[in-house]
Write a protein that holds these residues in place. Structure first.
Motif, PDB file in Angstrom:
ATOM      1  N   ILE A 328      41.817  52.727  47.638  1.00 19.80           N
ATOM      2  CA  ILE A 328      42.737  53.020  46.557  1.00 19.80           C
ATOM      3  C   ILE A 328      42.714  51.915  45.514  1.00 19.80           C
ATOM      4  O   ILE A 328      42.830  52.157  44.307  1.00 19.80           O
ATOM      5  CB  ILE A 328      44.164  53.237  47.112  1.00 19.80           C
ATOM      6  CG1 ILE A 328      45.128  53.678  46.010  1.00 19.80           C
ATOM      7  CG2 ILE A 328      44.669  51.974  47.809  1.00 19.80           C
ATOM      8  CD1 ILE A 328      44.828  55.019  45.448  1.00 19.80           C
ATOM      9  N   GLY A 329      42.543  50.658  45.943  1.00 22.66           N
ATOM     10  CA  GLY A 329      42.479  49.563  44.990  1.00 22.66           C
ATOM     11  C   GLY A 329      41.243  49.620  44.113  1.00 22.66           C
ATOM     12  O   GLY A 329      41.268  49.171  42.959  1.00 22.66           O
ATOM     13  N   GLU A 330      40.152  50.190  44.644  1.00 19.88           N
ATOM     14  CA  GLU A 330      38.925  50.327  43.867  1.00 19.88           C
ATOM     15  C   GLU A 330      38.976  51.524  42.919  1.00 19.88           C
ATOM     16  O   GLU A 330      38.232  51.565  41.942  1.00 19.88           O
ATOM     17  CB  GLU A 330      37.732  50.466  44.815  1.00 19.88           C
ATOM     18  CG  GLU A 330      37.497  49.230  45.671  1.00 19.88           C
ATOM     19  CD  GLU A 330      36.537  49.499  46.811  1.00 19.88           C
ATOM     20  OE1 GLU A 330      35.766  48.594  47.158  1.00 19.88           O
ATOM     21  OE2 GLU A 330      36.562  50.621  47.359  1.00 19.88           O
ATOM     22  N   LEU A 331      39.850  52.478  43.213  1.00 17.93           N
ATOM     23  CA  LEU A 331      39.924  53.691  42.399  1.00 17.93           C
ATOM     24  C   LEU A 331      41.002  53.638  41.316  1.00 17.93           C
ATOM     25  O   LEU A 331      40.898  54.342  40.316  1.00 17.93           O
ATOM     26  CB  LEU A 331      40.202  54.900  43.300  1.00 17.93           C
ATOM     27  CG  LEU A 331      39.063  55.347  44.219  1.00 17.93           C
ATOM     28  CD1 LEU A 331      39.588  56.325  45.262  1.00 17.93           C
ATOM     29  CD2 LEU A 331      37.940  55.985  43.421  1.00 17.93           C
ATOM     30  N   GLN A 332      42.029  52.823  41.509  1.00 15.75           N
ATOM     31  CA  GLN A 332      43.160  52.846  40.591  1.00 15.75           C
ATOM     32  C   GLN A 332      42.792  52.267  39.228  1.00 15.75           C
ATOM     33  O   GLN A 332      42.211  51.187  39.128  1.00 15.75           O
ATOM     34  CB  GLN A 332      44.338  52.084  41.192  1.00 15.75           C
ATOM     35  CG  GLN A 332      45.019  52.862  42.309  1.00 15.75           C
ATOM     36  CD  GLN A 332      46.033  52.041  43.064  1.00 15.75           C
ATOM     37  OE1 GLN A 332      46.069  50.828  42.941  1.00 15.75           O
ATOM     38  NE2 GLN A 332      46.845  52.702  43.859  1.00 15.75           N
ATOM     39  N   ASN A 333      43.200  52.983  38.201  1.00 15.44           N
ATOM     40  CA  ASN A 333      42.863  52.632  36.825  1.00 15.44           C
ATOM     41  C   ASN A 333      43.903  51.655  36.267  1.00 15.44           C
ATOM     42  O   ASN A 333      44.546  51.915  35.247  1.00 15.44           O
ATOM     43  CB  ASN A 333      42.807  53.912  35.986  1.00 15.44           C
ATOM     44  CG  ASN A 333      42.080  53.703  34.679  1.00 15.44           C
ATOM     45  OD1 ASN A 333      41.229  52.827  34.567  1.00 15.44           O
ATOM     46  ND2 ASN A 333      42.432  54.499  33.690  1.00 15.44           N
ATOM     47  N   VAL A 334      44.066  50.504  36.961  1.00 15.73           N
ATOM     48  CA  VAL A 334      45.094  49.530  36.611  1.00 15.73           C
ATOM     49  C   VAL A 334      44.464  48.143  36.557  1.00 15.73           C
ATOM     50  O   VAL A 334      43.678  47.766  37.431  1.00 15.73           O
ATOM     51  CB  VAL A 334      46.246  49.549  37.639  1.00 15.73           C
ATOM     52  CG1 VAL A 334      47.279  48.483  37.313  1.00 15.73           C
ATOM     53  CG2 VAL A 334      46.898  50.920  37.678  1.00 15.73           C
ATOM     54  N   TYR A 335      44.811  47.362  35.526  1.00 18.84           N
ATOM     55  CA  TYR A 335      44.301  45.994  35.387  1.00 18.84           C
ATOM     56  C   TYR A 335      45.045  45.050  36.335  1.00 18.84           C
ATOM     57  O   TYR A 335      46.251  45.181  36.542  1.00 18.84           O
ATOM     58  CB  TYR A 335      44.483  45.486  33.960  1.00 18.84           C
ATOM     59  CG  TYR A 335      43.583  46.144  32.948  1.00 18.84           C
ATOM     60  CD1 TYR A 335      42.315  45.648  32.697  1.00 18.84           C
ATOM     61  CD2 TYR A 335      44.011  47.264  32.238  1.00 18.84           C
ATOM     62  CE1 TYR A 335      41.489  46.256  31.756  1.00 18.84           C
ATOM     63  CE2 TYR A 335      43.191  47.878  31.299  1.00 18.84           C
ATOM     64  CZ  TYR A 335      41.935  47.370  31.064  1.00 18.84           C
ATOM     65  OH  TYR A 335      41.122  47.960  30.145  1.00 18.84           O
ATOM     66  N   ASP A 336      44.303  44.106  36.894  1.00 20.41           N
ATOM     67  CA  ASP A 336      44.892  43.015  37.682  1.00 20.41           C
ATOM     68  C   ASP A 336      44.668  41.719  36.913  1.00 20.41           C
ATOM     69  O   ASP A 336      43.537  41.228  36.826  1.00 20.41           O
ATOM     70  CB  ASP A 336      44.248  42.941  39.063  1.00 20.41           C
ATOM     71  CG  ASP A 336      44.829  41.821  39.923  1.00 20.41           C
ATOM     72  OD1 ASP A 336      45.742  41.118  39.448  1.00 20.41           O
ATOM     73  OD2 ASP A 336      44.356  41.641  41.067  1.00 20.41           O
ATOM     74  N   ILE A 337      45.743  41.153  36.328  1.00 23.21           N
ATOM     75  CA  ILE A 337      45.621  39.929  35.532  1.00 23.21           C
ATOM     76  C   ILE A 337      46.391  38.782  36.173  1.00 23.21           C
ATOM     77  O   ILE A 337      46.848  37.865  35.492  1.00 23.21           O
ATOM     78  CB  ILE A 337      46.116  40.154  34.085  1.00 23.21           C
ATOM     79  CG1 ILE A 337      47.573  40.614  34.088  1.00 23.21           C
ATOM     80  CG2 ILE A 337      45.240  41.172  33.378  1.00 23.21           C
ATOM     81  CD1 ILE A 337      48.171  40.675  32.702  1.00 23.21           C
TER      82      ILE A 337
END
Length: 678
Positions: A328-337
């Motif tokens: 799920i972490g590889e698929l989610q369209n969310v930035y990690d900053i």
């Protein structure tokens, strides 16, 4: 249960384990970024102090209900506390300018785990006709709080530095990250004999895994990390939940005749992954949910053959396929900053990877002459390999969750050193072959074993660097203009071991192991610059002598050397341990020893790693010289013969009946959903 029936049998085993450890470590990292990345050098010094505590309670219950029925239960309960503390300081310089690395982290984490497994098996009259029902429940509940800071300042030309804030802009944050998960799994397996030696099987499995997390990050003014009156940062905080439902069904065939056997399994798997990310900005008014829903269909196979040609020669062959679904972490369209110098983002268009594997093992054993020859070969090829896609020194527009007066999303521009996401690429390879030969050396009353092998790994990645013509850029987080880079590593290794078999009073072992490594990146055109060559070897001598009937001398010494031909380094040390002892008690089964470890105080924890566009040397602290008093008691035997029934040994019953699940990918969450408790 009736006491008079011998088939009624209940056994219970239980254990409790506790430990608490504190580990301190000083580390030094030297990292060289090479083409295709910008030519940079990184040096950091780090310190960590981690305290870990564990309570574990395990129980196993076996009930032989009748001659044809059995029930087995395994229960596990654990509680873990983990308090990590770390600091890192250093510099990175080169084509990307000068960057200061200044990181701090102090955490407090706890976790509770509960596991329950049940298995019921019954024979349905005819020998070989069985029905097995398996089921398990897993529950995890974790809590974590972390105070940290990191440097957000971008790389700068050293000549342009005017004030310290040009290179140092610390961001302080406190994170609360509770999470919990549960897993439900059920299996039904039916076996049917079709001849004296052959058996058919059919297995169905259903599994559901659910995970939920609620991470809130507060950006604080200073290192007191006070959050009173501070709202969660919208670009760092998010809540997420994931559901992973899997159905699998497939037949199997097994034939066993004497010491020869053949097994074949085929299974169809349908996996449905659903997930949702809820940003903190949604809770606060603005923002959008990032929802994920993917279905994966896979067909996997497993073949195993074991052929005993004669009493001296045997061959074993495994051929199977496996799948690796994106997490799920590889698929989610969310930035990690969370680290402004290294920003990452998921790719909702990832597909499962598919691997074909081959393992071959040949053994020639001459018992009369004491000689053994073995050849091992393995191969793995993966299509749609899930790998990294990395861009250097590009601008990243991260949505803040707010909108402007015209209703358009407001973004904040970041200039990280690296931006990474995920992509599918064909062409991952891993090849390995090893030969070994053992023989007695009669005049030394010893045995000699020599081993040699070759390992080759090729890992594809996508690499991009910022260009002046604008051909490299980000399109909604996807890297445009990147190039394929195949990072390969070829290793040759050799080992020789001479072990004595003289007497109980004289024992020694001499060994040498060396490995020559060559790492390459396909984007480097000049072959002389492309090869990263290094050599590691260790020579060891160990001995133990008994003199004056009851006194002992034990010693071992090893020389280890790490040589880099490309980066021109030479790290070597000598490790020596010496003990004097006295055998005590009847039959000299006890021994008291006094000695010193690392006599010359030279021990070093050195390691070298290579990857796509970098080479890294790491040195970690070790205990060093210390003195010890030891007591050893040899139990010899327990006065009881071991059972000849293989089913009496834990975990071995599956080798005799059907081989359900062998060679198939594990059930449960996709990669990224499993792993350590924290």
């Amino acid at each position: 249960m009736g006491k008079d029936r011998p088939e009624d049998k209940v056994t219970l085993q239980a254990s409790y384990f506790f430990n608490r450890t504190t580990t301190k470590n000083y580390s030094t990292i030297d990292k060289w970024y090479e083409t295709p990345s910008p030519i940079d050098t990184l040096h950091t010094d780090g310190y960590s102090n981690n305290t870990n505590g564990n309570h574990r309670l395990n129980a196993r219950l076996e009930w032989r209900i009748s001659e044809n029925q059995s029930l087995m239960s395994r229960t596990g309960l654990s509680f873990q506390s983990y308090d990590p503390y770390s600091t890192t300081y250093g510099h990175q310089w080169g084509e990307s300018g000068l960057r200061v690395v200044d990181n701090f982290s102090d955490g407090d984490r706890t976790g509770v785990n509960l596991n329950q497994y049940l298995s019921y098996r019954t024979k349905l009259g005819k020998d070989g006709r069985t029905l097995t029902l398996d089921g398990s429940v897993r529950y995890r509940n974790n809590r974590g709080d972390t105070d940290s800071y990191s440097n957000q300042a971008r790389g700068i030309d050293p000549d342009l530095i005017v004030v310290p804030t040009d290179t140092l802009l610390l961001r302080y944050q406190r994170a609360h990250s509770p999470s919990f998960s549960y897993n439900l799994r059920g299996d039904v397996t039916y076996t049917e004999p079709v001849s004296q030696y052959a058996q058919l099987s059919l297995q169905y499995r259903v599994a559901y895994n659910y995970q939920e997390s609620d991470k809130k990050v507060y950006v604080t003014p200073d290192d007191r990390f006070e959050t009173a009156g501070v709202e969660p940062d919208p670009s760092l905080s998010q809540s997420s939940n994931t559901g992973y439902l899997t159905h699998r069904i497939g037949p199997g065939f097994r034939i066993v005749k004497g010491k020869n056997r053949f097994v074949a399994n085929v299974s169809y798997q349908r996996a449905q992954l659903t997930g949702e990310v809820l940003s903190a900005t949604k809770v606060m008014g603005a923002g959008d949910d990032a929802k994920t829903s993917h279905g994966f269909n896979n067909l996997t196979y497993f073949l195993m053959g074991q052929l005993n040609i004669n009493k001296e020669n045997s061959i074993r062959l495994f051929i199977n396929s496996s799948t690796d679904n994106p997490g799920i972490g590889e698929l989610q369209n969310v930035y990690d900053i969370s680290n402004a110098q290294s920003i990452s983002k998921g790719n909702p268009h990832l597909r499962p990877s598919y691997s074909n594997n081959v393992r071959f093992h040949y053994v020639n054993s001459n018992v009369e002459k004491g000689r053994t020859f073995m050849w091992m070969f393995s191969m793995q090829n993966t299509s749609n390999y899930i790998t990294s896609s990395m861009a250097y020194d590009v601008e990243v527009e991260v949505p803040t969750g707010e909108v402007d007066g015209g209703g358009d999303p407001v973004t904040e521009t970041y200039n990280p050193h690296t931006y990474s996401t995920y992509t599918n690429m064909d062409g991952y390879w891993n090849l390995r072959t090893h030969l070994s030969y053992g023989l007695p050396v009669s005049f030394l009353k010893s045995n000699l074993n020599v081993m040699a092998g070759v390992n080759y790994t090729l890992t594809p990645t996508l690499v991009a660097r910022k260009t002046t013509d604008g051909s490299v850029y980000l399109n909604n987080g996807e890297i445009v203009g990147g190039e394929r880079n195949d990072a390969s590593r070829l290793s040759y290794d050799f080992r020789a071991v001479l072990g004595s078999n003289i007497s109980e009073n004289v024992d020694f072992t001499l060994s040498w192991h060396g490995a020559y490594n060559i790492a390459k990146n396909s984007l480097v055109v000049n072959d002389s610059d492309n090869k990263n060559r290094y050599f590691n070897h260790v020579a060891t001598a160990a001995m133990k002598f008994v003199f004056l009937k009851s006194f002992t001398f034990t010693g071992n010494v090893s020389y280890q050397q790490n040589i880099g031909f490309t980066n021109d380094y030479d790290n070597s040390y000598v490790l020596c341990n010496v003990y004097l002892g006295k055998k005590v008690f009847r039959n000299r089964r006890g021994e008291v020893m006094v000695g010193v470890n690392d006599l010359f105080d030279q021990n070093t924890a050195f390691s070298r790693t290579t990857g796509s566009g970098y080479t890294q040397n790491s040195i970690n602290s070790v205990i060093g010289r210390y003195y010890t008093v030891q007591f050893v008691y040899n139990l010899r035997n327990f006065g009881k013969r071991g059972s000849k029934d293989i089913k009496d040994y834990d975990g071995m019953e599956s080798l005799g009946g059907n081989r359900r699940g062998v060679g198939r990918p594990p059930m449960g969450p996709p990669p990224g959903g499993r792993g350590p408790m924290f």
